[in-house]
Design a protein around this motif. Structure first.
Motif, mmCIF file in Angstrom:
data_model
loop_
_atom_site.group_PDB
_atom_site.id
_atom_site.type_symbol
_atom_site.label_atom_id
_atom_site.label_comp_id
_atom_site.label_asym_id
_atom_site.label_seq_id
_atom_site.Cartn_x
_atom_site.Cartn_y
_atom_site.Cartn_z
ATOM 1 N N VAL A 78 23.922 95.344 96.408
ATOM 2 C CA VAL A 78 25.195 96.079 96.276
ATOM 3 C C VAL A 78 25.136 97.207 97.095
ATOM 4 C CG1 VAL A 78 26.363 97.599 94.491
ATOM 5 C CG2 VAL A 78 25.758 95.293 93.963
ATOM 6 N N LEU A 79 24.141 98.037 97.369
ATOM 7 C CA LEU A 79 24.176 99.465 98.226
ATOM 8 C C LEU A 79 24.366 98.812 99.503
ATOM 9 C CD1 LEU A 79 21.665 101.359 96.009
ATOM 10 C CD2 LEU A 79 24.052 101.754 95.779
ATOM 11 N N ALA A 80 23.791 97.838 99.784
ATOM 12 C CA ALA A 80 23.557 97.494 101.218
ATOM 13 C C ALA A 80 25.056 96.827 101.622
ATOM 14 C CB ALA A 80 22.542 96.338 101.509
ATOM 15 N N ARG A 116 20.963 95.325 92.670
ATOM 16 C CA ARG A 116 21.360 96.872 92.939
ATOM 17 C C ARG A 116 20.921 97.176 94.436
ATOM 18 N NH1 ARG A 116 22.568 101.439 90.460
ATOM 19 N NH2 ARG A 116 22.061 103.380 91.483
ATOM 20 N N PRO A 117 20.057 96.867 95.141
ATOM 21 C CA PRO A 117 19.710 96.781 96.639
ATOM 22 C C PRO A 117 21.167 96.197 97.467
ATOM 23 C CG PRO A 117 17.536 96.579 95.659
ATOM 24 C CD PRO A 117 18.717 96.182 94.640
ATOM 25 N N VAL A 174 31.626 98.345 89.740
ATOM 26 C CA VAL A 174 31.132 98.552 90.858
ATOM 27 C C VAL A 174 32.526 98.764 92.130
ATOM 28 C CG1 VAL A 174 29.653 97.811 93.270
ATOM 29 C CG2 VAL A 174 29.042 97.312 90.893
ATOM 30 N N GLY A 190 27.554 98.370 100.455
ATOM 31 C CA GLY A 190 28.682 99.184 100.410
ATOM 32 C C GLY A 190 29.018 99.709 99.321
ATOM 33 N N GLY A 191 28.524 99.147 98.066
ATOM 34 C CA GLY A 191 29.153 99.437 96.908
ATOM 35 C C GLY A 191 28.699 100.445 96.235
ATOM 36 N N ARG A 192 29.147 101.051 95.427
ATOM 37 C CA ARG A 192 28.841 102.207 94.472
ATOM 38 C C ARG A 192 28.988 101.821 92.819
ATOM 39 N NH1 ARG A 192 31.693 103.395 98.369
ATOM 40 N NH2 ARG A 192 33.825 103.283 97.524
ATOM 41 N N VAL A 193 27.854 101.957 92.162
ATOM 42 C CA VAL A 193 27.868 101.461 90.822
ATOM 43 C C VAL A 193 28.573 102.760 90.104
ATOM 44 C CG1 VAL A 193 26.298 100.931 88.834
ATOM 45 C CG2 VAL A 193 25.773 100.141 91.148
ATOM 46 N N TYR A 229 22.732 89.113 97.930
ATOM 47 C CA TYR A 229 23.417 89.120 96.395
ATOM 48 C C TYR A 229 22.989 87.559 96.003
ATOM 49 C CZ TYR A 229 25.892 89.549 92.294
ATOM 50 O OH TYR A 229 26.395 89.807 91.078
#
Length: 97
Positions: free
Chosen positions: A30-32, A27-28, A58, A34-37, A75
């Motif tokens: 993905v967020l780092a 999760r961190p 995502v 630029g992803g949005r779940v 990742y």
């Protein structure tokens, strides 16, 4: 510019604790990246040959950003946390624009 998407489906979750260890790192990452779940383990209605097990979607601002997030060091650490023999159907898909 077309968006990019990670689409993953887990045919079976045989080790929920192992998946939780992956999630904690993924999760961190993905967020780092630029992803949005958009969806994670929500309800699934499958048709044809589809399966109803866990599905994750995502969204990224671009296909290239989605690829870069997958290739990131953060990742890769998450992937290393998946238990041996874990099965998932993972794809990076380009949106239509």
């Amino acid at each position: 510019m077309a968006k990019g998407y990670w689409v993953s489906v887990y045919p079976a979750v045989s080790d929920p604790e192992g998946l939780a260890a992956y999630d904690k790192l993924a999760r961190p990452a993905v967020l780092a990246g630029g992803g949005r779940v958009l969806s994670r383990g929500s309800r699934v209605l499958a048709h044809e040959a589809g399966i109803t097990q866990r599905a994750v979607l995502v969204e990224f601002d671009s296909f290239d950003q989605a690829v870069a997030a997958y290739d990131s060091e953060e990742y890769r650490k998450a992937l290393a946390a998946l238990p041996d023999g874990y099965q998932r159907d993972f794809r990076i898909v380009e949106g239509t624009g």
